[in-house]
Design an enzyme around this catalytic site. Structure first.
Site, PDB file in Angstrom:
ATOM      1  CG  ASP A  13      -2.200  -0.756   1.036  1.00 10.91           C
ATOM      2  OD1 ASP A  13      -2.404  -1.290  -0.073  1.00 10.91           O
ATOM      3  OD2 ASP A  13      -3.006  -0.831   1.980  1.00 10.91           O
ATOM      4  CG  HIS A  64     -11.315  -2.046   5.059  1.00 10.86           C
ATOM      5  ND1 HIS A  64     -10.834  -1.568   6.248  1.00 10.86           N
ATOM      6  CD2 HIS A  64     -12.113  -3.089   5.387  1.00 10.86           C
ATOM      7  CE1 HIS A  64     -11.301  -2.281   7.253  1.00 10.86           C
ATOM      8  NE2 HIS A  64     -12.086  -3.222   6.749  1.00 10.86           N
ATOM      9  CG  LEU A  65     -11.432  -0.530  -2.081  1.00  6.43           C
ATOM     10  CD1 LEU A  65     -12.363  -0.722  -3.260  1.00  6.43           C
ATOM     11  CD2 LEU A  65     -10.013  -0.271  -2.575  1.00  6.43           C
ATOM     12  CB  ALA A  66     -13.576   4.594   2.074  1.00  2.00           C
ATOM     13  CD  GLN A 100      -6.909  -0.424   1.601  1.00  2.00           C
ATOM     14  OE1 GLN A 100      -6.685  -0.963   0.535  1.00  2.00           O
ATOM     15  NE2 GLN A 100      -7.400  -1.074   2.646  1.00  2.00           N
ATOM     16  CG  HIS A 126      -7.914   3.648   9.096  1.00  2.00           C
ATOM     17  ND1 HIS A 126      -8.588   2.616   9.684  1.00  2.00           N
ATOM     18  CD2 HIS A 126      -6.621   3.479   9.430  1.00  2.00           C
ATOM     19  CE1 HIS A 126      -7.733   1.853  10.346  1.00  2.00           C
ATOM     20  NE2 HIS A 126      -6.531   2.349  10.198  1.00  2.00           N
TER      21      HIS A 126
HETATM   22  N1  LIG Z   1     -10.457  -6.595   6.249  1.00  2.00           N
HETATM   23  C1  LIG Z   1      -9.821  -5.633   5.605  1.00  2.00           C
HETATM   24  N2  LIG Z   1      -9.955  -5.539   4.265  1.00  2.00           N
HETATM   25  C2  LIG Z   1      -9.317  -4.559   3.596  1.00  2.00           C
HETATM   26  N3  LIG Z   1      -8.529  -3.624   4.169  1.00  2.00           N
HETATM   27  C3  LIG Z   1      -8.375  -3.676   5.503  1.00  2.00           C
HETATM   28  C4  LIG Z   1      -9.009  -4.683   6.288  1.00  2.00           C
HETATM   29  N4  LIG Z   1      -8.663  -4.475   7.583  1.00  2.00           N
HETATM   30  C5  LIG Z   1      -7.856  -3.391   7.608  1.00  2.00           C
HETATM   31  N5  LIG Z   1      -7.684  -2.896   6.363  1.00  2.00           N
HETATM   32  C6  LIG Z   1      -6.892  -1.709   5.960  1.00  2.00           C
HETATM   33  O1  LIG Z   1      -5.603  -1.832   6.514  1.00  2.00           O
HETATM   34  C7  LIG Z   1      -5.093  -0.545   6.852  1.00  2.00           C
HETATM   35  C8  LIG Z   1      -4.683  -0.609   8.312  1.00  2.00           C
HETATM   36  O2  LIG Z   1      -4.053   0.581   8.706  1.00  2.00           O
HETATM   37  P1  LIG Z   1      -3.623   0.821  10.238  1.00  2.00           P
HETATM   38  O3  LIG Z   1      -2.916   2.116  10.315  1.00  2.00           O
HETATM   39  O4  LIG Z   1      -4.797   0.632  11.128  1.00  2.00           O
HETATM   40  O5  LIG Z   1      -2.730  -0.423  10.526  1.00  2.00           O
HETATM   41  P2  LIG Z   1      -1.217  -0.632  10.824  1.00  2.00           P
HETATM   42  O6  LIG Z   1      -0.334  -0.098   9.793  1.00  2.00           O
HETATM   43  O7  LIG Z   1      -1.092  -2.082  11.152  1.00  2.00           O
HETATM   44  O8  LIG Z   1      -0.891   0.270  12.065  1.00  2.00           O
HETATM   45  P3  LIG Z   1      -1.341   0.216  13.551  1.00  2.00           P
HETATM   46  O9  LIG Z   1      -0.628  -0.969  14.129  1.00  2.00           O
HETATM   47  O10 LIG Z   1      -0.829   1.507  14.010  1.00  2.00           O
HETATM   48  O11 LIG Z   1      -2.824   0.094  13.574  1.00  2.00           O
HETATM   49  C9  LIG Z   1      -6.185   0.448   6.529  1.00  2.00           C
HETATM   50  O12 LIG Z   1      -5.972   0.987   5.255  1.00  2.00           O
HETATM   51  C10 LIG Z   1      -7.452  -0.424   6.523  1.00  2.00           C
HETATM   52  O13 LIG Z   1      -8.470   0.080   5.690  1.00  2.00           O
END
Ligand SMILES: Nc1ncnc2c1ncn2[C@@H]1O[C@H](COP(=O)(O)OP(=O)(O)OP(=O)(O)O)[C@@H](O)[C@H]1O
Length: 389
Positions: A116, A319-321, A323, A343
């Site tokens: 990503d 989630h796409l929103a 991303q 997010h």
């Molecule tokens: N089931 C899912 N399907 C698609 N995208 C997902 C799903 N679960 C989480 N995501 C995406 O994953 C990303 C997670 O980002 P986030 O900052 O919460 O996690 P991270 O990098 O592991 O950091 P942290 O440990 O600080 O939470 C977001 O873009 C979220 O939309």
């Protein structure tokens, strides 16, 4: 001349770091992030975030300080020419050379989250980029790899992204050991305008089991549970109670793809991703297998999320929103989001810190409705202003 942009991650998590790094490269601007993952219980860089930072340094030949586990302040300069003390750098058109790279996250840290961070760089590539990463392909709180390759990339390809993803091995929690390759070519993105949901076109299903679970027929049971639970809105607003694989429904909704796959992996694990196609956009819904949760239930969990989406009118899932927002910044455009999640809000605030003109039109909610509000996010990159001026 460009000065270092100071960013504060106190209200955000890892996504803030990844998006900030990508925008720093795209804008050719050094950044300093304070309070990295400030609103997480274990603040600072984790394995997966450090891997993303180190990868971005390698791809862009950036200079960096704070590239260590637990670091709460990071300075990243993709122009490679400033002294780490907030110095000035010469402004040039940002480019990334491309090439072939390998990264090992070293844990079951999410491969797709690392991807990503890198995908937006396609818009400034000089030549193709191949990035092979070892880590987790299907781990909690991140996009499963089938979501990344069958939901996110296909949508972005509609807007001009040239990208593909291949999976050699799956990596589940806790061992990881998955291996996937992202291929990017220089891309020019069209503006994204996704504010309406088009007519329902079909459903795709990707159900996966580690080889160790094949004798329990897990992938098939997940798929069966998901399809049984999936409601399909028909043209009269009524619902079909179930959907069978490879069949056409009374309302014309078809299961356009149905894959049940047994995969190589170091440890047991399962995943299911449902994709809904509806003319204007796509949406994806995932669930991961867990010890003690029946396979059918895992499929139902993904279908429940899809059914909630089908009851609304946003063109993409929640989630796409979040991303898509960096791409909206690159190309400009408008996006109806099903929920103004933490997010989405953190990313909008970050884009504003970079000087992008972000407007959020929040839909009003009924009294007592405490769900995250829907909204339309609009970004006009051409009118971006330098917030540091
Ligand atoms: N089931 C899912 N399907 C698609 N995208 C997902 C799903 N679960 C989480 N995501 C995406 O994953 C990303 C997670 O980002 P986030 O900052 O919460 O996690 P991270 O990098 O592991 O950091 P942290 O440990 O600080 O939470 C977001 O873009 C979220 O939309």
């Amino acid at each position: 001349m460009t000065t270092t942009r100071d960013l504060d991650g106190a209200e955000a998590g890892g996504q803030f770091v990844r998006t900030a790094l990508a925008l720093s490269v795209l804008r050719g601007e050094p950044i300093r992030i304070e309070n990295v993952r400030g609103n997480r219980s274990t603040p600072g860089l984790g394995h997966q975030h450090l891997a993303a930072l180190e990868t971005m340094v390698e791809l862009t030949d950036a200079s960096v300080t704070g590239a260590e586990l637990g670091a709460e302040t990071v300075r990243f300069d993709p122009t490679g020419s400033s002294d780490g003390a907030g110095g000035e750098t010469n402004e040039t058109d940002p480019t990334v050379p491309g090439g072939t790279y390998e990264v090992d996250i070293g844990t079951a840290g999410s491969i797709t989250l690392l991807f990503d961070a890198v995908v937006p760089l396609a818009t400034v590539l000089e030549s193709p980029l191949t990035l092979t990463v070892t880590g987790g392909t299907d781990v909690k709180w991140s996009p499963p790899v089938d979501y990344f390759r069958h939901v996110k990339l296909p949508l972005l390809r509609r807007y001009g992204l040239v990208a593909a993803c291949e999976v050699d091995r799956r990596g589940f929690y806790p061992d990881g050991g998955g291996r996937a390759t992202l291929r990017l070519a220089p891309s020019r993105l069209e503006p994204i305008d996704l504010t309406e949901r088009g007519p329902l076109e079909g459903v795709r299903l990707y159900s996966t089991e580690a080889a160790a679970l094949a004798d329990r027929d897990v992938a098939h049971r997940q798929a069966a549970g998901g399809l049984e639970r999936l409601s399909i809105v028909d043209s009269d607003g009524g619902r079909d109670s179930s959907a069978d694989a490879d069949s056409e429904h009374a309302d014309g909704t078809t299961i356009t793809e149905h894959r049940e796959t047994t995969v190589a992996s170091d440890c047991p694990g399962t995943a299911i991703v449902l994709r809904i196609d509806h003319g204007t956009g796509v949406a994806g819904f995932a669930a991961l297998g867990e010890r003690g949760t029946p396979a059918e239930r895992v499929g139902e969990n993904a279908a429940d999320a899809a059914n909630r989406f089908l009851a609304g009118d946003a063109p993409v899932d929640r989630h796409l929103a979040d991303q898509l927002l960096p791409f909206l910044a690159v190309s400009g455009g408008r996006l109806r989001v099903p929920a103004l999640t933490e997010h989405v809000e953190a990313s909008c605030a970050l884009l504003e810190s970079f000087g992008f003109a972000v407007a959020i039109d929040e839909r009003s909610r009924a009294d007592g409705d405490d769900r995250d509000g829907e909204g339309v996010v609009s970004i006009a990159p051409e009118q971006s202003v330098d917030a540091s001026e």
